[in-house]
Design a protein around this motif. Structure first.
Motif, PDB file in Angstrom:
ATOM      1  N   PHE A  30       0.850  -1.192   0.000  1.00  0.00           N
ATOM      2  CA  PHE A  30       0.000   0.000   0.000  1.00  0.00           C
ATOM      3  C   PHE A  30       0.880   1.233   0.000  1.00  0.00           C
ATOM      4  CE2 PHE A  30       0.467  -1.270   4.458  1.00  0.00           C
ATOM      5  CZ  PHE A  30       0.827  -0.089   5.093  1.00  0.00           C
ATOM      6  N   GLY A  31       0.299   2.353  -0.379  1.00  0.00           N
ATOM      7  CA  GLY A  31       1.002   3.627  -0.345  1.00  0.00           C
ATOM      8  C   GLY A  31       0.731   4.324   0.971  1.00  0.00           C
ATOM      9  N   LEU A  32       1.714   5.072   1.441  1.00  0.00           N
ATOM     10  CA  LEU A  32       1.595   5.797   2.703  1.00  0.00           C
ATOM     11  C   LEU A  32       2.004   7.246   2.483  1.00  0.00           C
ATOM     12  CD1 LEU A  32       1.042   5.333   5.791  1.00  0.00           C
ATOM     13  CD2 LEU A  32       3.520   5.188   6.047  1.00  0.00           C
ATOM     14  N   ALA A  33       1.115   8.173   2.833  1.00  0.00           N
ATOM     15  CA  ALA A  33       1.406   9.608   2.761  1.00  0.00           C
ATOM     16  C   ALA A  33       1.721  10.100   4.166  1.00  0.00           C
ATOM     17  CB  ALA A  33       0.216  10.367   2.192  1.00  0.00           C
ATOM     18  N   VAL A  34       2.881  10.720   4.322  1.00  0.00           N
ATOM     19  CA  VAL A  34       3.315  11.245   5.612  1.00  0.00           C
ATOM     20  C   VAL A  34       3.378  12.762   5.488  1.00  0.00           C
ATOM     21  CG1 VAL A  34       5.159  11.271   7.331  1.00  0.00           C
ATOM     22  CG2 VAL A  34       4.623   9.151   6.098  1.00  0.00           C
ATOM     23  N   ASN A  35       2.547  13.447   6.275  1.00  0.00           N
ATOM     24  CA  ASN A  35       2.472  14.906   6.229  1.00  0.00           C
ATOM     25  C   ASN A  35       3.327  15.521   7.320  1.00  0.00           C
ATOM     26  OD1 ASN A  35       0.509  15.042   4.122  1.00  0.00           O
ATOM     27  ND2 ASN A  35      -0.998  14.373   5.625  1.00  0.00           N
ATOM     28  N   ARG A  36       3.930  16.658   6.980  1.00  0.00           N
ATOM     29  CA  ARG A  36       4.705  17.423   7.947  1.00  0.00           C
ATOM     30  C   ARG A  36       4.253  18.869   7.850  1.00  0.00           C
ATOM     31  NH1 ARG A  36      10.107  19.754   8.907  1.00  0.00           N
ATOM     32  NH2 ARG A  36      10.401  20.095   6.686  1.00  0.00           N
ATOM     33  N   ARG A  37       3.998  19.485   8.978  1.00  0.00           N
ATOM     34  CA  ARG A  37       3.520  20.868   9.009  1.00  0.00           C
ATOM     35  C   ARG A  37       4.357  21.645  10.008  1.00  0.00           C
ATOM     36  NH1 ARG A  37      -1.562  23.487  11.453  1.00  0.00           N
ATOM     37  NH2 ARG A  37      -2.005  25.120   9.950  1.00  0.00           N
ATOM     38  N   TRP A  38       4.803  22.829   9.611  1.00  0.00           N
ATOM     39  CA  TRP A  38       5.611  23.636  10.488  1.00  0.00           C
ATOM     40  C   TRP A  38       5.333  25.111  10.259  1.00  0.00           C
ATOM     41  CZ3 TRP A  38       7.161  21.359   6.064  1.00  0.00           C
ATOM     42  CH2 TRP A  38       7.773  22.151   5.108  1.00  0.00           C
ATOM     43  N   GLN A  39       5.633  25.893  11.282  1.00  0.00           N
ATOM     44  CA  GLN A  39       5.431  27.331  11.192  1.00  0.00           C
ATOM     45  C   GLN A  39       6.778  27.991  10.908  1.00  0.00           C
ATOM     46  OE1 GLN A  39       3.648  29.091  14.650  1.00  0.00           O
ATOM     47  NE2 GLN A  39       2.839  30.790  13.463  1.00  0.00           N
ATOM     48  N   THR A  40       6.786  28.865   9.920  1.00  0.00           N
ATOM     49  CA  THR A  40       8.001  29.574   9.554  1.00  0.00           C
ATOM     50  C   THR A  40       8.407  30.496  10.695  1.00  0.00           C
ATOM     51  OG1 THR A  40       7.250  29.552   7.266  1.00  0.00           O
ATOM     52  CG2 THR A  40       9.051  31.050   7.795  1.00  0.00           C
ATOM     53  N   ARG A  41       9.674  30.437  11.063  1.00  0.00           N
ATOM     54  CA  ARG A  41      10.188  31.237  12.178  1.00  0.00           C
ATOM     55  C   ARG A  41       9.951  32.730  11.915  1.00  0.00           C
ATOM     56  NH1 ARG A  41      15.926  29.737  14.512  1.00  0.00           N
ATOM     57  NH2 ARG A  41      14.687  28.015  15.264  1.00  0.00           N
ATOM     58  N   GLY A  42       9.421  33.413  12.907  1.00  0.00           N
ATOM     59  CA  GLY A  42       9.180  34.838  12.802  1.00  0.00           C
ATOM     60  C   GLY A  42       7.979  35.203  11.946  1.00  0.00           C
ATOM     61  N   SER A  43       7.114  34.221  11.695  1.00  0.00           N
ATOM     62  CA  SER A  43       5.960  34.461  10.828  1.00  0.00           C
ATOM     63  C   SER A  43       4.759  33.720  11.384  1.00  0.00           C
ATOM     64  CB  SER A  43       6.283  33.969   9.421  1.00  0.00           C
ATOM     65  OG  SER A  43       5.116  33.936   8.629  1.00  0.00           O
ATOM     66  N   ASP A  44       3.586  34.147  10.954  1.00  0.00           N
ATOM     67  CA  ASP A  44       2.364  33.436  11.324  1.00  0.00           C
ATOM     68  C   ASP A  44       1.984  32.415  10.253  1.00  0.00           C
ATOM     69  OD1 ASP A  44       2.125  34.856  13.675  1.00  0.00           O
ATOM     70  OD2 ASP A  44       0.813  36.385  12.816  1.00  0.00           O
ATOM     71  N   ASP A  45       2.808  32.292   9.221  1.00  0.00           N
ATOM     72  CA  ASP A  45       2.510  31.390   8.102  1.00  0.00           C
ATOM     73  C   ASP A  45       2.901  29.949   8.426  1.00  0.00           C
ATOM     74  OD1 ASP A  45       1.670  33.591   6.624  1.00  0.00           O
ATOM     75  OD2 ASP A  45       3.654  33.875   5.718  1.00  0.00           O
ATOM     76  N   TRP A  46       2.066  29.039   7.979  1.00  0.00           N
ATOM     77  CA  TRP A  46       2.330  27.613   8.131  1.00  0.00           C
ATOM     78  C   TRP A  46       2.703  27.040   6.774  1.00  0.00           C
ATOM     79  CZ3 TRP A  46       2.469  24.782  12.577  1.00  0.00           C
ATOM     80  CH2 TRP A  46       2.001  25.409  13.734  1.00  0.00           C
ATOM     81  N   GLU A  47       3.647  26.111   6.782  1.00  0.00           N
ATOM     82  CA  GLU A  47       4.034  25.408   5.561  1.00  0.00           C
ATOM     83  C   GLU A  47       3.757  23.928   5.762  1.00  0.00           C
ATOM     84  OE1 GLU A  47       7.651  26.456   3.539  1.00  0.00           O
ATOM     85  OE2 GLU A  47       7.878  28.204   4.860  1.00  0.00           O
ATOM     86  N   GLU A  48       3.554  23.236   4.654  1.00  0.00           N
ATOM     87  CA  GLU A  48       3.230  21.811   4.720  1.00  0.00           C
ATOM     88  C   GLU A  48       3.965  21.072   3.616  1.00  0.00           C
ATOM     89  OE1 GLU A  48      -0.774  19.126   4.584  1.00  0.00           O
ATOM     90  OE2 GLU A  48      -0.858  21.077   5.572  1.00  0.00           O
TER      91      GLU A  48
END
Length: 132
Positions: A30-48
């Motif tokens: 089977f396929g497995l999707a692994v998500n990672r989410r983090w907030q950019t330092r000094g910002s309110d923006d989230w990246e994924e």
């Protein structure tokens, strides 16, 4: 435990596909999707970011995975990385890294589960070791 042990938590990208070898051993993938989410330092923006892995299971684990899991299910997989290399029809070398599962379990981070013990075909305990 080997130095090549990996544990991943993610969601199935497709239903497990089970096959059997000529010797009757079950194999499921089977396929497995692994998500990672983090907030950019000094910002309110989230990246994924999402990484995709191919998981291979053998024997009892393969059969239990095929009976228990469906696309979208969240799981925790522990196993080893294994690279396969082959040559395609055009003579080009190809390679792929699979996660060969030693254990697969339902993640209880966002769900509940009811566990049912599966019958074992080839028990690790023999009658003499139980009596000892």
């Amino acid at each position: 435990m080997s130095a090549n042990t990996v544990t991943l938590s993610g969601n199935l990208t497709r239903d497990p596909e089970i096959r059997y070898t000529r010797d009757g051993n079950a194999s499921a993938s089977f396929g497995l999707a692994v998500n990672r989410r983090w907030q950019t330092r000094g910002s309110d923006d989230w990246e994924e970011s999402t990484s995709f892995f191919d998981v291979v299971c053998w024997r009892d684990i393969a059969e239990n995975v095929a009976l228990s899991l469906v696309k979208g299910a969240r799981v925790v997989v522990t196993g080893r990385l294994e690279q396969r290399t082959w040559e395609n029809d055009e003579g080009e070398r190809r390679s792929r890294v699979d996660l060969v599962a030693d254990d697969v379990g339902a993640s209880l981070k966002y769900a509940t589960a009811e566990v049912t013990r599966a019958d074992r075909r080839d028990s690790e305990l023999t009658e003499s070791s139980v009596e000892s």
